[in-house]
Design an enzyme around this catalytic site. Structure first.
Site, PDB file in Angstrom:
ATOM      1  N   ASP A   1     -50.526  88.610  28.703  1.00 43.86           N
ATOM      2  CA  ASP A   1     -49.386  89.419  29.127  1.00 43.86           C
ATOM      3  C   ASP A   1     -49.852  90.643  29.904  1.00 43.86           C
ATOM      4  O   ASP A   1     -50.865  91.265  29.562  1.00 43.86           O
ATOM      5  CB  ASP A   1     -48.598  89.860  27.886  1.00 43.86           C
ATOM      6  CG  ASP A   1     -47.369  90.667  28.238  1.00 43.86           C
ATOM      7  OD1 ASP A   1     -46.419  90.092  28.783  1.00 43.86           O
ATOM      8  OD2 ASP A   1     -47.370  91.888  27.971  1.00 43.86           O
TER       9      ASP A   1
ATOM     10  N   GLU B   1     -50.249  86.477  33.353  1.00 43.52           N
ATOM     11  CA  GLU B   1     -49.001  86.942  33.951  1.00 43.52           C
ATOM     12  C   GLU B   1     -49.359  87.779  35.177  1.00 43.52           C
ATOM     13  O   GLU B   1     -49.749  88.932  35.066  1.00 43.52           O
ATOM     14  CB  GLU B   1     -48.197  87.778  32.958  1.00 43.52           C
ATOM     15  CG  GLU B   1     -46.854  88.221  33.515  1.00 43.52           C
ATOM     16  CD  GLU B   1     -46.127  89.216  32.626  1.00 43.52           C
ATOM     17  OE1 GLU B   1     -44.895  89.316  32.758  1.00 43.52           O
ATOM     18  OE2 GLU B   1     -46.784  89.907  31.823  1.00 43.52           O
TER      19      GLU B   1
END
Length: 534
Positions: free
Chosen positions: A202, A265
């Site tokens: 993330d 990401e």
């Protein structure tokens, strides 16, 4: 067929947002036992893997992306034993499991931060990003938080500011410190030892910061956005060159275990190429071109052709596509077309994603054709939505619970009030309703994913954009020694005739694709896809 060393290239991944999937203990929040109970349903979709959003110990200021213990399960979701049962059951069903890892920041309740904030000379004093105030007491520089306001919070214990690119309760880890890198890589090993098949990293762009803390320049293109985050060209607090050094260390850990994979990401094609274009970095880059809700672009020929062109220009980099996720309005609302059935749009957009060159992620409820939930201000819990209402409702609209049974209380998600309200309009699209309809969007997704799995060679094959009539996008997928595959997409309200040529075969048999008896020409209905063997 892709070789064993690059098995991950053809993955189709189902993203689960645990809070909203299925509540097994009737406390209003989804949990790991609930996910385990529904794993046969996920396997029936013909996906290859699951991406499980955060389930770790957390005060839930950002609903799990603020982690207070990287090695344990938050009690609201269950226990480590529940996770182990989920993982074992998924593997028995042939599903690989990827979990989120959040290394750019932790919760302010994490013991690391609790120690770091106590003084300027404790053993973890530099595990986070601390800086002195300017002489007038203002923050060290102009960096903005994603959720509004300065990216700096003053702490009276140290008489310094700490950096938080997201909410104030998410202090940024100082990954320039090798001890911090070692600590998070130990977390990686912990979950690999437990048997996970990979990770989705993330917010990797925010893992490193400029050590000189220089001000970001202005981004003129972002100044109409309600979030000041986009008003800056974030060259000093995003995607710093040290990232690649850390990613190589991370990849070394993954490669020490058999058949593991990773997704970052990333969102920007140049960065995907940069971070996945080498065998010692990430395997895949999560592409946000088709999910970024702040973009005003919609699904039209020019926009889609640009995405298709990008798929080819990624070079050695590998794109992981998504049209829905937990951070963006659902695509059938975001790319809504007045007067066009949302099921037709869902199928068109999903077909496009399945035929591009890359792996894919689909987000829970997408297979039901769910649109964005309609919420009142008093329903909101997302910090982004609370900060930008009424211009935006934040991310809660795509996070509402999954409807399992049309006539059950709360759509069969829970017998008590869910953490976000169940949508009555979603109950009409419940799993039990669509299971009984062979022509439902749910069964279309199943059939298309089955077809994708049977033709994996084409996923890594070449892709060539072709000339098409106005409103239609098209490309040809090729694999040496095999028939070519022509993929057409009508992003218009017009019926469009297409001449395929003398060597064209009939369309592949999937409901809602153009299926014409004439081999050399077809007619694409409005908002319809066609896939043909050449």
């Amino acid at each position: 067929m892709t070789g064993s060393s690059d098995w991950w290239k053809s993955l189709s991944i189902y993203q689960i947002y645990p809070r909203s999937f299925y509540d097994s203990n009737n406390d209003g929040v989804g949990d790991l036992k609930g996910i385990t109970e529904k794993l046969p349903y996920i396997a029936s979709l013909n996906v290859d893997a699951i991406w499980l959003s955060p389930f770790f110990t957390s005060p839930m200021h950002d609903f799990g992306y603020d982690i207070a213990n990287y090695r344990d399960v938050d009690p609201i979701f269950g226990t480590l034993s529940d996770f182990d049962e989920f993982l074992a059951t998924a593997h028995e069903l042939g599903l690989k499991v990827l979990i989120d890892q959040v290394y750019s920041h932790s919760s302010d309740e994490h013991p690391w931060f609790q120690e770091s904030r106590q003084s300027r000379d404790n053993p973890k004093h530099d595990w986070y990003v601390w800086a002195d105030p300017k002489p007038d007491g203002s923050p060290p520089n102009n960096w903005q938080s994603c959720f509004g306001g300065a990216a700096w919070q003053f702490d009276s214990r140290r008489m310094q500011y700490y950096l938080h690119n997201f909410v104030t309760q998410q202090p940024d880890l100082n990954l320039h410190n090798e001890d911090v890198q070692n600590a998070v890589l130990d977390v990686t090993r912990f979950w690999l030892d437990r048997g996970v098949d990979g990770f989705r990293l993330d917010a990797i762009g925010q893992m490193f910061h400029d050590l000189q803390l220089r001000d970001n320049p202005v981004n003129p293109k972002g100044q109409s956005h309600v979030k000041l985050w986009y008003w800056q060209d974030m060259i000093y607090n995003s995607n710093r060159p040290e990232m690649e050094i850390f990613l190589r260390r991370f990849r070394q850990v993954l490669d020490s275990y058999p058949e593991k994979t990773s997704i970052g990401e990333i969102g920007d094609l140049d960065l995907i190429t940069r971070y996945t274009g080498s065998d010692d970095l990430l395997h895949m880059g999560y592409d946000c071109q088709m999910t970024m809700g702040h973009h005003n672009e919609t699904a039209n020929k020019d926009y889609i052709n640009r995405i298709i062109g990008n798929a080819k220009s990624a070079g050695k980099g590998w794109v992981n596509y998504a049209i829905n996720n937990h951070d963006a309005p659902r695509v059938v609302s975001r790319w809504k077309k007045e007067g066009v059935d949302q099921d037709l749009l869902a199928r068109l957009y999903f077909t496009l994603m399945n035929t591009l060159r890359g792996s894919i992620c689909l987000y829970q409820g997408e297979e039901l054709g769910l649109d964005e939930a309609e919420l009142q201000f008093e329903d909101l819990v997302d910090p982004e939505g609370l900060a930008t209402w009424p211009q935006r409702q934040g991310r809660d609209g795509c996070r509402t619970p999954i409807p399992w049974n049309k006539d059950a209380v709360n759509g069969g998600f829970s017998s008590v009030k869910p953490w976000l309200p169940m949508q009555e309009k979603h109950c009409a699209r419940a799993v039990d309703v669509q299971e009984q309809d062979s022509e439902s969007t749910l069964n279309f997704y199943r059939e298309l994913l089955k077809w994708r799995g049977e033709h994996r060679d084409y996923i890594a094959g070449d892709i060539e954009l072709m000339e098409t009539p106005e409103g239609v996008s098209g490309f040809i997928r090729t694999v040496p020694g095999k028939k070519s595959l022509l993929c057409l997409f009508n992003f218009s309200d017009e019926t469009v005739p297409i001449v395929l040529g003398q060597d064209a075969a009939k369309a592949i048999h999937l409901k809602d694709f153009a299926d014409n008896s004439v081999d050399q020409s077809v007619t694409l209905m409005p908002w319809q896809a066609g896939i043909y063997w050449l």
